[in-house]
Design an enzyme around this catalytic site. Structure first.
Site, short mmCIF file in Angstrom:
data_model
loop_
_atom_site.label_atom_id
_atom_site.label_comp_id
_atom_site.label_asym_id
_atom_site.label_seq_id
_atom_site.Cartn_x
_atom_site.Cartn_y
_atom_site.Cartn_z
N TRP A 1 0.69 3.05 -3.01
CA TRP A 1 -0.45 2.74 -3.83
C TRP A 1 -0.17 3.15 -5.32
O TRP A 1 -1.29 2.82 -5.97
CB TRP A 1 -1.59 3.59 -3.23
N LYS A 2 0.71 3.49 -5.73
CA LYS A 2 1.22 4.20 -6.91
C LYS A 2 0.05 4.94 -7.46
O LYS A 2 -0.35 5.86 -6.67
CB LYS A 2 1.24 2.74 -7.83
N HIS B 1 12.03 4.86 -7.29
CA HIS B 1 10.92 3.54 -7.42
C HIS B 1 11.58 3.05 -8.99
O HIS B 1 11.61 3.84 -9.80
CB HIS B 1 9.71 3.68 -7.15
N GLU C 1 9.51 2.21 -11.11
CA GLU C 1 8.80 2.79 -12.20
C GLU C 1 9.03 4.41 -12.55
O GLU C 1 8.94 4.61 -13.66
CB GLU C 1 7.12 2.77 -11.70
N GLU D 1 14.38 -4.02 -4.34
CA GLU D 1 13.17 -4.47 -5.18
C GLU D 1 13.61 -5.05 -6.61
O GLU D 1 13.78 -4.40 -7.24
CB GLU D 1 12.18 -3.37 -5.33
N GLY E 1 3.49 -3.13 -3.14
CA GLY E 1 2.48 -2.52 -3.94
C GLY E 1 1.13 -2.91 -4.20
O GLY E 1 0.20 -2.63 -3.47
N GLY E 2 0.84 -3.89 -5.06
CA GLY E 2 -0.48 -4.42 -5.54
C GLY E 2 -1.40 -4.68 -4.06
O GLY E 2 -2.60 -4.47 -3.74
C1 PEP Z 1 6.34 -2.05 -5.58
O1 PEP Z 1 5.83 -1.19 -6.62
O2 PEP Z 1 7.16 -1.24 -4.87
C2 PEP Z 1 6.15 -3.05 -5.38
C3 PEP Z 1 6.69 -4.05 -4.73
O3 PEP Z 1 4.64 -3.69 -6.15
P1 PEP Z 1 4.20 -4.98 -5.89
O4 PEP Z 1 4.10 -5.53 -4.42
O5 PEP Z 1 2.92 -4.95 -6.70
O6 PEP Z 1 4.98 -6.16 -6.54
#
Ligand code: PEP
Length: 249
Positions: free
Chosen positions: A10-11, A95, A97, A167, A234-235
């Site tokens: 969920w960040k 991650h 980020e 990722e 994520g999103g």
């Molecule tokens: C993530 O942050 O791990 C990710 C995969 O984000 P998103 O699905 O939004 O690309």
């Protein structure tokens, strides 16, 4: 046979109240879903609310990061034993980020990974190349470097609970996804490094997730690939219906 794992990242989204509403909306979709393992990774402050709301369900809860020391003068940090103490089963480590905005390096990923395993958490270790690296043709080198440093000083036996998430950074939050072929190629590299570090037996069992713009409409294509053992989302994990649709790919 590797059971697939679908994890929600969920960040920096959702208060405890919003997290609780999400779980109430999600549970009716997933009560009978046993095919895949499901984990929610809320922001730290919402973790207790999610643990309480999921307590009679098979859904696991994880942190989005942790520090490698158990306790001490580390302002703002949360340790692996602290995550365990509130009932977390998993933790995301490294991650992109965290690497981009918070100075995470391959070495700090390794320190966190060892601390998470020592505390009995199941780490979800993130690796992946940025666009410039993909375009320069060095994706395999990047993945080899990230994994081999992350896996240092960890024995095959200790590595068993670990999960890796591939990722590609250019696919995170951009709406672009790796093709199943690109993902499978990256997953084979990661598994090869795991085999060198931990032995074939552990590497064969290692779950390697794909992450990067996984959505309800591409989940089936990605999740049906033999090399893809689940997703880090994520999103699309912020909305209960869309996350449930991904879980039920
Ligand atoms: C993530 O942050 O791990 C990710 C995969 O984000 P998103 O699905 O939004 O690309």
């Amino acid at each position: 046979m590797r059971k697939k794992l679908i994890a929600a990242n969920w960040k920096m989204h959702k208060t405890p109240e919003q997290a609780q509403s999400f779980v109430s909306a999600l549970l009716p979709h997933l009560w009978e879903h046993t095919r895949d393992e499901i984990v929610l990774c809320p922001p730290f402050l919402a973790i207790p609310a999610v643990i309480e709301a999921t307590k009679d369900s098979p859904i696991g809860v994880g942190g989005q990061d942790m520090f490698w020391e158990k306790e001490g003068a580390y302002t703002g940090a949360i340790s692996a034993p602290m995550l365990r103490a509130v009932g977390c089963s998993h933790v995301i480590i490294g991650h992109s980020e965290r690497r981009q905005y918070f100075g995470e390096t391959d070495d700090t990923v390794n320190r966190k990974l060892r601390a998470a395993l020592a505390a009995g958490l199941k780490p979800i270790v993130c690796v992946g190349e940025v666009l410039a690296e993909r375009e320069a043709g060095v994706t395999e080198d990047v993945l080899r470097r990230q994994c081999s440093i992350a896996f240092r000083e960890i024995s095959g036996g200790e590595a068993i609970p670990m999960v890796v998430a591939y990722e590609p950074v250019w696919a995170i939050g951009t709406g672009k996804t790796a093709t199943p072929e690109l993902a499978a190629e990256a997953h084979r590299t990661i598994r090869a490094v795991a085999a060198e570090a931990f032995g074939e037996g552990v590497a064969t069992q290692l779950r390697i997730l794909y992450g990067g713009s996984v959505k309800p409409d591409n989940a089936t294509l990605l999740m049906s690939q033999q090399e893809i053992d689940g997703a880090l989302v994520g999103g699309a994990s912020l909305d209960a219906k869309s996350f449930a649709a991904i879980v039920k790919w």
